[in-house]
Design a protein around this motif. Structure first.
Motif, PDB file in Angstrom:
ATOM      1  N   LEU A 192      23.657  -4.959  25.519  1.00 29.46           N
ATOM      2  CA  LEU A 192      23.216  -4.667  24.155  1.00 29.46           C
ATOM      3  C   LEU A 192      21.926  -3.862  24.183  1.00 29.46           C
ATOM      4  O   LEU A 192      20.902  -4.317  24.691  1.00 29.46           O
ATOM      5  N   GLU A 193      21.993  -2.662  23.630  1.00 32.60           N
ATOM      6  CA  GLU A 193      20.800  -1.817  23.579  1.00 32.60           C
ATOM      7  C   GLU A 193      19.766  -2.402  22.627  1.00 32.60           C
ATOM      8  O   GLU A 193      18.573  -2.333  22.844  1.00 32.60           O
ATOM      9  N   LYS A 194      20.267  -3.022  21.564  1.00 34.03           N
ATOM     10  CA  LYS A 194      19.387  -3.663  20.586  1.00 34.03           C
ATOM     11  C   LYS A 194      20.009  -5.000  20.209  1.00 34.03           C
ATOM     12  O   LYS A 194      21.112  -5.049  19.675  1.00 34.03           O
ATOM     13  N   SER A 195      19.300  -6.068  20.489  1.00 31.83           N
ATOM     14  CA  SER A 195      19.847  -7.398  20.200  1.00 31.83           C
ATOM     15  C   SER A 195      19.749  -7.706  18.718  1.00 31.83           C
ATOM     16  O   SER A 195      18.787  -7.325  18.050  1.00 31.83           O
ATOM     17  N   LYS A 196      20.758  -8.378  18.229  1.00 31.13           N
ATOM     18  CA  LYS A 196      20.799  -8.806  16.840  1.00 31.13           C
ATOM     19  C   LYS A 196      21.376 -10.205  16.776  1.00 31.13           C
ATOM     20  O   LYS A 196      22.148 -10.604  17.641  1.00 31.13           O
ATOM     21  N   PRO A 197      21.024 -10.972  15.743  1.00 25.28           N
ATOM     22  CA  PRO A 197      21.631 -12.299  15.599  1.00 25.28           C
ATOM     23  C   PRO A 197      23.119 -12.168  15.327  1.00 25.28           C
ATOM     24  O   PRO A 197      23.571 -11.193  14.733  1.00 25.28           O
ATOM     25  N   LEU A 198      23.882 -13.141  15.772  1.00 23.64           N
ATOM     26  CA  LEU A 198      25.326 -13.118  15.615  1.00 23.64           C
ATOM     27  C   LEU A 198      25.779 -14.284  14.738  1.00 23.64           C
ATOM     28  O   LEU A 198      25.272 -15.395  14.878  1.00 23.64           O
ATOM     29  N   PHE A 199      26.738 -14.030  13.874  1.00 27.09           N
ATOM     30  CA  PHE A 199      27.316 -15.062  13.017  1.00 27.09           C
ATOM     31  C   PHE A 199      28.809 -15.134  13.308  1.00 27.09           C
ATOM     32  O   PHE A 199      29.525 -14.145  13.149  1.00 27.09           O
ATOM     33  N   LEU A 200      29.265 -16.298  13.725  1.00 33.67           N
ATOM     34  CA  LEU A 200      30.646 -16.477  14.152  1.00 33.67           C
ATOM     35  C   LEU A 200      31.458 -17.223  13.100  1.00 33.67           C
ATOM     36  O   LEU A 200      30.958 -18.151  12.472  1.00 33.67           O
ATOM     37  N   SER A 201      32.709 -16.820  12.939  1.00 28.86           N
ATOM     38  CA  SER A 201      33.561 -17.397  11.901  1.00 28.86           C
ATOM     39  C   SER A 201      34.193 -18.713  12.345  1.00 28.86           C
ATOM     40  O   SER A 201      34.052 -19.132  13.502  1.00 28.86           O
ATOM     41  N   LYS A 202      34.899 -19.335  11.440  1.00 32.12           N
ATOM     42  CA  LYS A 202      35.533 -20.626  11.699  1.00 32.12           C
ATOM     43  C   LYS A 202      36.528 -20.524  12.858  1.00 32.12           C
ATOM     44  O   LYS A 202      37.297 -19.582  12.941  1.00 32.12           O
ATOM     45  N   ASN A 203      36.478 -21.522  13.751  1.00 33.28           N
ATOM     46  CA  ASN A 203      37.395 -21.636  14.888  1.00 33.28           C
ATOM     47  C   ASN A 203      37.296 -20.467  15.866  1.00 33.28           C
ATOM     48  O   ASN A 203      38.250 -20.188  16.608  1.00 33.28           O
ATOM     49  N   TRP A 204      36.169 -19.779  15.902  1.00 33.71           N
ATOM     50  CA  TRP A 204      36.026 -18.634  16.795  1.00 33.71           C
ATOM     51  C   TRP A 204      36.129 -19.033  18.270  1.00 33.71           C
ATOM     52  O   TRP A 204      36.573 -18.238  19.108  1.00 33.71           O
ATOM     53  N   ARG A 205      35.754 -20.255  18.595  1.00 30.86           N
ATOM     54  CA  ARG A 205      35.795 -20.680  19.996  1.00 30.86           C
ATOM     55  C   ARG A 205      37.227 -20.774  20.521  1.00 30.86           C
ATOM     56  O   ARG A 205      37.438 -20.672  21.735  1.00 30.86           O
ATOM     57  N   ASP A 206      38.180 -20.979  19.618  1.00 30.52           N
ATOM     58  CA  ASP A 206      39.569 -21.082  20.053  1.00 30.52           C
ATOM     59  C   ASP A 206      40.077 -19.782  20.669  1.00 30.52           C
ATOM     60  O   ASP A 206      41.028 -19.778  21.451  1.00 30.52           O
ATOM     61  N   VAL A 207      39.444 -18.659  20.306  1.00 31.46           N
ATOM     62  CA  VAL A 207      39.885 -17.352  20.785  1.00 31.46           C
ATOM     63  C   VAL A 207      39.307 -17.038  22.167  1.00 31.46           C
ATOM     64  O   VAL A 207      39.824 -16.177  22.875  1.00 31.46           O
ATOM     65  N   LEU A 208      38.245 -17.711  22.565  1.00 29.16           N
ATOM     66  CA  LEU A 208      37.579 -17.401  23.827  1.00 29.16           C
ATOM     67  C   LEU A 208      38.512 -17.608  25.011  1.00 29.16           C
ATOM     68  O   LEU A 208      39.248 -18.586  25.080  1.00 29.16           O
ATOM     69  N   CYS A 209      38.456 -16.670  25.944  1.00 32.01           N
ATOM     70  CA  CYS A 209      39.306 -16.730  27.129  1.00 32.01           C
ATOM     71  C   CYS A 209      38.857 -17.870  28.040  1.00 32.01           C
ATOM     72  O   CYS A 209      37.660 -18.043  28.282  1.00 32.01           O
ATOM     73  N   ARG A 210      39.832 -18.617  28.534  1.00 30.32           N
ATOM     74  CA  ARG A 210      39.551 -19.750  29.415  1.00 30.32           C
ATOM     75  C   ARG A 210      40.184 -19.580  30.792  1.00 30.32           C
ATOM     76  O   ARG A 210      40.446 -20.556  31.491  1.00 30.32           O
ATOM     77  N   CYS A 211      40.432 -18.332  31.169  1.00 27.39           N
ATOM     78  CA  CYS A 211      40.945 -18.089  32.508  1.00 27.39           C
ATOM     79  C   CYS A 211      39.865 -18.438  33.526  1.00 27.39           C
ATOM     80  O   CYS A 211      38.698 -18.642  33.173  1.00 27.39           O
ATOM     81  N   GLU A 212      40.229 -18.495  34.790  1.00 24.82           N
ATOM     82  CA  GLU A 212      39.289 -18.947  35.821  1.00 24.82           C
ATOM     83  C   GLU A 212      38.054 -18.056  35.898  1.00 24.82           C
ATOM     84  O   GLU A 212      36.920 -18.551  35.984  1.00 24.82           O
ATOM     85  N   LYS A 213      38.240 -16.725  35.846  1.00 26.49           N
ATOM     86  CA  LYS A 213      37.109 -15.812  35.967  1.00 26.49           C
ATOM     87  C   LYS A 213      36.155 -15.937  34.778  1.00 26.49           C
ATOM     88  O   LYS A 213      34.936 -15.994  34.952  1.00 26.49           O
ATOM     89  N   CYS A 214      36.720 -15.982  33.572  1.00 27.92           N
ATOM     90  CA  CYS A 214      35.867 -16.086  32.375  1.00 27.92           C
ATOM     91  C   CYS A 214      35.174 -17.441  32.303  1.00 27.92           C
ATOM     92  O   CYS A 214      34.017 -17.530  31.895  1.00 27.92           O
ATOM     93  N   SER A 215      35.867 -18.508  32.722  1.00 27.31           N
ATOM     94  CA  SER A 215      35.253 -19.837  32.737  1.00 27.31           C
ATOM     95  C   SER A 215      34.103 -19.893  33.726  1.00 27.31           C
ATOM     96  O   SER A 215      33.027 -20.434  33.422  1.00 27.31           O
ATOM     97  N   ASN A 216      34.316 -19.309  34.918  1.00 25.38           N
ATOM     98  CA  ASN A 216      33.249 -19.277  35.931  1.00 25.38           C
ATOM     99  C   ASN A 216      32.068 -18.453  35.440  1.00 25.38           C
ATOM    100  O   ASN A 216      30.905 -18.810  35.684  1.00 25.38           O
ATOM    101  N   PHE A 217      32.345 -17.358  34.732  1.00 21.46           N
ATOM    102  CA  PHE A 217      31.271 -16.512  34.198  1.00 21.46           C
ATOM    103  C   PHE A 217      30.413 -17.303  33.215  1.00 21.46           C
ATOM    104  O   PHE A 217      29.177 -17.276  33.297  1.00 21.46           O
ATOM    105  N   CYS A 218      31.065 -18.014  32.296  1.00 20.61           N
ATOM    106  CA  CYS A 218      30.323 -18.795  31.300  1.00 20.61           C
ATOM    107  C   CYS A 218      29.511 -19.899  31.966  1.00 20.61           C
ATOM    108  O   CYS A 218      28.371 -20.172  31.569  1.00 20.61           O
ATOM    109  N   THR A 219      30.070 -20.528  32.978  1.00 15.01           N
ATOM    110  CA  THR A 219      29.352 -21.582  33.691  1.00 15.01           C
ATOM    111  C   THR A 219      28.130 -21.023  34.393  1.00 15.01           C
ATOM    112  O   THR A 219      27.031 -21.600  34.338  1.00 15.01           O
TER     113      THR A 219
END
Length: 374
Positions: free
Chosen positions: A252-279
Motif C-alpha cells: 500500500l502506497e498510502k495506508s487507509k482504514p478499512l471497513f469490512l462487510s458482514k461475513n467477510w471472513r468467510d471469503v478468506l482463503c484457508r489453503c495451506e499457503k494462505c494460512s501459513n502466511f496469516c500465522t
C-alpha cells in the motif's frame, strides 16, 4: 477461551500491564479503580499472578506466574486512540463514539482514523454502522492482501452499483494480482486509494477480472452479484487467490482504514499457503470464525437465551408443584399488581417525577385490596 471481557485494575497495577476477567473485577477488585476494556482475544486473567505482588485471587489462588501470551497496549492504562485520551474523556464537552480495530484491538475516535470526514464511515441513513469489522491505518499495512479479494468484502457508506471502467475488457493479461477500481498497479505495487477492488482470480493465461459488482454493507446477503467470483473458502479447497502472498503481496502506497462487510471472513482463503502466511504475520485469528466480535455477541446471546429458558423451566416446575389454590393466588396477585400500576400511571402527572411515596402508595392500595378479599 477465544474471547472474553477484560478489565484493568489501576489500583493494583497502575502501570497498566495486567488484565482481569469480569468475575475477578467484581469479587477481587471491588471498589478499585477499574478500566473497562470491552473484549480481548485469547486473554487469560492475570488476577493474583506475579504482577499483583502479594495480592492473591479470591476465586483461583493458584495461577501461573505470568501469562506470556497475553497482549497489552495503552488501553490497559486507560488511554485510547492515537490521541491517547481516556474514555470517558473528562475534558470533552461531548463523549463521542469510538471504533475498535479488529487487529490491534485499540479504540479510535472517528476523527483520528485517517479519513477526511467522518461521513466516509459506512453507515446507513439512520446512522447505524454498515460494517462488521474495522482495521486501523497502521494495521491496514499488514492486511494489504485483502485488496486481492472481491469487492464484496468491503462495506460502503450507501449500497449502490459500482462499475469499473475497463474499456469493455474484463481480462488483464499482464498482472499477476488484482487492484481496486481506484488503485493503480505500478511495478507490482498497489497504490491504495480506496478499499474497492475488482474480483479477480489467477488463471493459466493471466488474471480474469469480473468487471461488474456491488459495494455491499451489512445487509448484503441478497445483493450479491452472480458474476462475482465469491466462494466460501475452506482448508480443503484450492487457493481462492491463486497467488503466493509471500512473493506477490500488494504494497500500500498510502495506508487507509478499512471497513469490512458482514461475513467477510468467510471469503478468506484457508489453503495451506494462505494460512501459513496469516500465522507468520500474526493475524491467523482472522481465519477463526469464533474470533470475531459478531460471533462473540452471537454466542453470548445464545447463552443468555439458554439461561432464560432454564430459569423459565425452574419457575414452571415451581408452579407445577403447587396446588390449584396456590396457583390462583399467585396469578391473581400478578393481575392485581398489573392493574394497580396501570391505574397509577393513568392518573399520574407525567411532568412530575415518581417518588418513593408514590411507590409506597401503590403497595398500600394492593394491601388494602387483598384485605378486602379475605
Amino acid at each position: 477461551m477465544k474471547r472474553q471481557a477484560i478489565f484493568s485494575c489501576l489500583t493494583c497495577t497502575p502501570d497498566g500491564n495486567a488484565g482481569v476477567c469480569t468475575a475477578c473485577s467484581l469479587s477481587c477488585h471491588d471498589g478499585h479503580e477499574i478500566v473497562e476494556l470491552w473484549t480481548k482475544r485469547n486473554f487469560r486473567c492475570d488476577c493474583g499472578n506475579s504482577k499483583f505482588g502479594e495480592f492473591f485471587c479470591k476465586l483461583f489462588p493458584k495461577k501461573d506466574i505470568e501469562n506470556v501470551e497475553n497482549a497489552y497496549n495503552h488501553n490497559f492504562k486507560g488511554s485510547y486512540c492515537t490521541c491517547g485520551r481516556p474514555y470517558p474523556d473528562p475534558e470533552a464537552e461531548e463523549q463521542v463514539e469510538m471504533i475498535q480495530c479488529c487487529i490491534c484491538e485499540d479504540w479510535f475516535h472517528e476523527e483520528h482514523i485517517g479519513l477526511e470526514s467522518s461521513d466516509e464511515v459506512p453507515r446507513d441513513e439512520e446512522g447505524e454502522p454498515l460494517y462488521e469489522d474495522f482495521i486501523c491505518q497502521v494495521c491496514s499495512v499488514v492486511c494489504s492482501f485483502l485488496t486481492l479479494y472481491p469487492q464484496t468484502i468491503w462495506a460502503a457508506a450507501r449500497q449502490r452499483d459500482a462499475t469499473t471502467a475497463t474499456n469493455g475488457k474484463n481480462v488483464v493479461e499482464d498482472t499477476p494480482s488484482a487492484c481496486g477500481s481506484s488503485e493503480k498497479l505500478e511495478n507490482s505495487i498497489c497504490s491504495f486509494e480506496s478499499p474497492t477492488v475488482n474480483c479477480a482470480v489467477a488463471t493459466g493465461s493471466g488474471t480474469v477480472s469480473a468487471g461488474k459488482g456491488k459495494l455491499v454493507g451489512e445487509n448484503s446477503d441478497k445483493n450479491t452479484d452472480s458474476n462475482q467470483c465469491i466462494q466460501v473458502a475452506g482448508p480443503n479447497t484450492g487457493c481462492v487467490l491463486g497467488v503466493d502472498l509471500v512473493v506477490a503481496l500488494p504494497v500500500l502506497e498510502k495506508s487507509k482504514p478499512l471497513f469490512l462487510s458482514k461475513n467477510w471472513r468467510d471469503v478468506l482463503c484457508r489453503c495451506e499457503k494462505c494460512s501459513n502466511f496469516c500465522t507468520q504475520k500474526g493475524i491467523g485469528f482472522l481465519l477463526d470464525k469464533e474470533d470475531s466480535i459478531a460471533e462473540y455477541e452471537k454466542m453470548a446471546k445464545q447463552k443468555r437465551d439458554e439461561k432464560l429458558q432454564q430459569q423459565e423451566g425452574v419457575e414452571l416446575n415451581f408452579l407445577n408443584k403447587l396446588g390449584h389454590v396456590e396457583k390462583m393466588e399467585i396469578l391473581n396477585g400478578i393481575a392485581d399488581m398489573k392493574n394497580e400500576i396501570h391505574s397509577f400511571l393513568e392518573s399520574f402527572d407525567p411532568s412530575k417525577p415518581i417518588t418513593s411515596d408514590d411507590v409506597h402508595q401503590v403497595f398500600e392500595n394492593l394491601a388494602k385490596k387483598r384485605r378486602r378479599n379475605l
